[in-house]
Scaffold this active site. Sequence first.
Site, mmCIF file in Angstrom:
data_model
loop_
_atom_site.group_PDB
_atom_site.id
_atom_site.type_symbol
_atom_site.label_atom_id
_atom_site.label_comp_id
_atom_site.label_asym_id
_atom_site.label_seq_id
_atom_site.Cartn_x
_atom_site.Cartn_y
_atom_site.Cartn_z
ATOM 1 N N LYS A 59 -26.317 32.700 7.050
ATOM 2 C CA LYS A 59 -26.046 30.734 7.411
ATOM 3 C C LYS A 59 -26.279 30.144 8.354
ATOM 4 O O LYS A 59 -27.091 30.728 8.726
ATOM 5 C CB LYS A 59 -24.023 31.594 7.312
ATOM 6 C CG LYS A 59 -23.689 31.336 8.803
ATOM 7 C CD LYS A 59 -22.516 30.980 8.838
ATOM 8 C CE LYS A 59 -22.665 29.859 9.937
ATOM 9 N NZ LYS A 59 -22.605 30.304 11.441
ATOM 10 N N HIS A 109 -16.180 30.639 7.231
ATOM 11 C CA HIS A 109 -15.260 31.114 7.382
ATOM 12 C C HIS A 109 -13.989 31.000 7.377
ATOM 13 O O HIS A 109 -13.354 31.909 6.994
ATOM 14 C CB HIS A 109 -15.393 31.747 9.370
ATOM 15 C CG HIS A 109 -17.142 31.961 10.157
ATOM 16 N ND1 HIS A 109 -17.721 33.280 9.035
ATOM 17 C CD2 HIS A 109 -17.879 31.671 10.176
ATOM 18 C CE1 HIS A 109 -18.803 32.954 9.944
ATOM 19 N NE2 HIS A 109 -18.851 32.494 11.428
ATOM 20 N N ASP A 119 -46.911 35.891 10.145
ATOM 21 C CA ASP A 119 -46.389 33.889 10.558
ATOM 22 C C ASP A 119 -45.722 34.263 9.606
ATOM 23 O O ASP A 119 -45.962 33.788 8.249
ATOM 24 C CB ASP A 119 -47.611 33.465 10.607
ATOM 25 C CG ASP A 119 -46.727 31.642 11.431
ATOM 26 O OD1 ASP A 119 -45.372 31.857 10.323
ATOM 27 O OD2 ASP A 119 -47.217 31.079 11.168
ATOM 28 N N ASP A 135 -31.994 37.123 18.001
ATOM 29 C CA ASP A 135 -31.244 38.021 18.083
ATOM 30 C C ASP A 135 -29.763 38.224 17.672
ATOM 31 O O ASP A 135 -29.573 38.876 17.627
ATOM 32 C CB ASP A 135 -29.827 35.874 18.831
ATOM 33 C CG ASP A 135 -29.237 36.133 19.303
ATOM 34 O OD1 ASP A 135 -29.430 36.713 21.052
ATOM 35 O OD2 ASP A 135 -28.318 35.847 18.775
ATOM 36 N N LEU A 136 -30.007 37.768 15.787
ATOM 37 C CA LEU A 136 -28.932 38.532 15.056
ATOM 38 C C LEU A 136 -29.754 39.883 15.157
ATOM 39 O O LEU A 136 -28.486 40.581 15.146
ATOM 40 C CB LEU A 136 -29.318 37.876 13.863
ATOM 41 C CG LEU A 136 -28.502 37.634 12.717
ATOM 42 C CD1 LEU A 136 -26.837 38.188 12.896
ATOM 43 C CD2 LEU A 136 -28.445 37.949 12.102
ATOM 44 N N GLU A 186 -12.592 29.887 20.275
ATOM 45 C CA GLU A 186 -13.020 30.876 21.357
ATOM 46 C C GLU A 186 -13.472 30.350 22.486
ATOM 47 O O GLU A 186 -13.122 28.751 22.807
ATOM 48 C CB GLU A 186 -14.780 30.077 20.282
ATOM 49 C CG GLU A 186 -14.988 31.137 19.368
ATOM 50 C CD GLU A 186 -16.293 30.483 18.528
ATOM 51 O OE1 GLU A 186 -16.954 32.019 18.934
ATOM 52 O OE2 GLU A 186 -16.691 30.054 17.824
ATOM 53 N N LYS A 246 -15.191 41.743 8.485
ATOM 54 C CA LYS A 246 -13.997 42.513 9.405
ATOM 55 C C LYS A 246 -12.586 42.771 9.080
ATOM 56 O O LYS A 246 -12.781 42.744 7.743
ATOM 57 C CB LYS A 246 -13.728 41.164 10.150
ATOM 58 C CG LYS A 246 -14.860 40.580 11.435
ATOM 59 C CD LYS A 246 -14.553 39.150 12.308
ATOM 60 C CE LYS A 246 -15.383 38.725 12.611
ATOM 61 N NZ LYS A 246 -15.815 38.767 13.722
ATOM 62 N N GLY A 253 -37.334 37.883 10.705
ATOM 63 C CA GLY A 253 -36.402 37.563 11.897
ATOM 64 C C GLY A 253 -36.713 38.993 12.533
ATOM 65 O O GLY A 253 -34.678 38.693 13.610
ATOM 66 N N ASP A 308 -20.936 36.615 5.056
ATOM 67 C CA ASP A 308 -20.526 35.216 6.193
ATOM 68 C C ASP A 308 -19.830 36.227 6.332
ATOM 69 O O ASP A 308 -19.036 37.032 6.200
ATOM 70 C CB ASP A 308 -19.148 34.631 4.697
ATOM 71 C CG ASP A 308 -18.046 33.988 5.606
ATOM 72 O OD1 ASP A 308 -17.720 34.491 6.866
ATOM 73 O OD2 ASP A 308 -17.482 33.146 5.792
ATOM 74 N N HIS A 309 -20.348 36.620 8.036
ATOM 75 C CA HIS A 309 -19.707 38.407 8.376
ATOM 76 C C HIS A 309 -18.237 38.272 8.921
ATOM 77 O O HIS A 309 -17.692 39.313 9.240
ATOM 78 C CB HIS A 309 -20.495 38.183 9.596
ATOM 79 C CG HIS A 309 -20.342 36.994 10.751
ATOM 80 N ND1 HIS A 309 -20.795 35.928 11.384
ATOM 81 C CD2 HIS A 309 -18.950 37.122 11.589
ATOM 82 C CE1 HIS A 309 -19.553 35.246 12.204
ATOM 83 N NE2 HIS A 309 -19.445 36.921 13.102
HETATM 84 C C1 BG6 Z 1 -21.032 32.108 13.707
HETATM 85 C C2 BG6 Z 1 -21.132 31.114 14.467
HETATM 86 O O1 BG6 Z 1 -21.356 32.041 12.615
HETATM 87 O O2 BG6 Z 1 -19.539 32.370 14.008
HETATM 88 C C3 BG6 Z 1 -20.683 30.257 15.917
HETATM 89 O O3 BG6 Z 1 -21.799 30.871 14.186
HETATM 90 C C4 BG6 Z 1 -19.538 31.591 15.907
HETATM 91 O O4 BG6 Z 1 -21.172 29.776 16.487
HETATM 92 C C5 BG6 Z 1 -19.846 33.175 15.075
HETATM 93 O O5 BG6 Z 1 -19.739 32.010 17.799
HETATM 94 C C6 BG6 Z 1 -17.938 34.079 16.040
HETATM 95 O O6 BG6 Z 1 -18.036 34.916 15.319
HETATM 96 P P1 BG6 Z 1 -17.245 36.279 16.014
HETATM 97 O O7 BG6 Z 1 -17.611 37.481 14.833
HETATM 98 O O8 BG6 Z 1 -17.581 35.972 16.723
HETATM 99 O O9 BG6 Z 1 -15.665 35.762 15.614
#
Ligand code: BG6
Length: 492
Positions: A152, A244, A88, A16-17, A220, A186, A12, A181-182
């Site tokens: 995820k 999250h 690919d 974007d990521l 958000e 934090k 990937g 799980d980002h």
């Molecule tokens: C992602 C979701 O996991 O977390 C998004 O797929 C969401 O939809 C994002 O906007 C929010 O993350 P953060 O770090 O910007 O609060």
Amino acid sequence: NDNLSSIFVIFGGTGDLTHRKLIPAFYNLVRDKLIPEHFAIVTIGRRGMSQEEYKRDIYTAVNKYSRKKMDDVIWNQLQAMIHYYPFDFTDIYGYHALNSYLQDLDQKFQTNGNRVFYLAVAPEYFETIVQGLKNSNMSCCSRDFNRLVIEKPFGKDLTTARNLNNKILEVYPETSIYRIDHYLGKEMIQNIMVLRFANSVFEAVWNNKYVDNIQISLTETLGVGSRGGYYERSGAMRDMIQNHIFQILTLIAMEPPINLQMDSIRSEKQKVLAAIEDISPEFLKNNVIFGQYGKGIIEGKDVPAYREEKNVSDNSDTETFAAIKLHINNFRWAGTPFYVRTGKRLANGTAEIVVQFKTMPNILYFKDKDIQEPNLLILRIQPNVGVYFQFNTKDYHAHSGIIPAKMDTSTHNPIQGNTPEAYERLIYDILRGDASLFSRWDEVESAWMVADQLIQYREQAKIHFPNYAAGSMGPDASFELLAKDGRKWWNI
Ligand code: BG6
């Protein structure tokens, strides 16, 4: 740093990521001297592109998204490590060539055959790629480590998550799997355990005797943007709650682990999800609210309804908002509700945890008073990072009267500014082999067990969408959920 030497392969690489998070994170890791000398990053994308073209693209991304300004010396170090590999990844025969390519890089960069494979692709490709790695022997044979990182969503329900997990386990042992799980990367999320277990004043009252309720709000202002296709199949439940919000809930509610080793922590977290009370039809009717945004105004600008977004069906019943009241049925929490909510296109974009303490008896200062300002502890995750604490004090300016004093470290503590990006921390932990900030399979499984029941309910319930205007704070029913308990969402 030498034992971190490896090749970090990103599936990937044009996505974007990779542009917004992964490469800028690597830039800052290089800057902070956390990347070993013997290291390479291979980014895989389908698009045919020269190395120069690719590097031009990511140079722009680093410029735009890095938390620290571009410095040409650091950029040169980083770009020398990066190799774009057009491929690919649905072509099962192409993996052998990739393997040879990585082995050549091993020689060049002395990376000992160590690998991290990072799947930053749509979830339908996870299995294909893992199978490709297995068939070409890429999942084995390193000198020190071979790790698999999965973005995820991990499955779309319990059944698909289990199937995916079984397929991955045929190739990788649990200890080599890093489920991202980002939110766990934090600063403030990592600080939850520190606040709880390094402060006697908090831990002593962290239970149903003193805590009236706990609120977790991830709100958000953004809509679904260009991700309509993904979001239609996901909704707020799969996008934010199952991962999250449930992860935050477990850190807030868990028992103290016996030590700080990753499995001790993860075991305590899993028990929280297992203690969520049985979800009956009655419970669903009274405690779960879904919403979808209609058009409205955000920050002075007209924005379209969810159903008018790109790649979204014009009669979509996907939820862009969810508010849930949960009970954790164990000795610490029985009777203390946890209210959680998340939504897109809301008036405020903040992530916060509010611990509301019980009020004092209505005697002494509060005799004949209906309203008492409660003690509140707010953990601000973003955009401000820090802790807010509210307690009652004498009003010094009047002869009598009590007013809430508000202490807020997030506005006064300069070291909280410019906190490391979540992905920097997570990537560094993957290299170090510390999976504390990643979800173990039984946590993911328990989270799906709860989320699945709520999702099924949403799919069957005939909810009239849209039911909140963009720029509001969600459907009225979300306020009623707390009002009927004599409570309110705090938004301080
Ligand atoms: C992602 C979701 O996991 O977390 C998004 O797929 C969401 O939809 C994002 O906007 C929010 O993350 P953060 O770090 O910007 O609060």
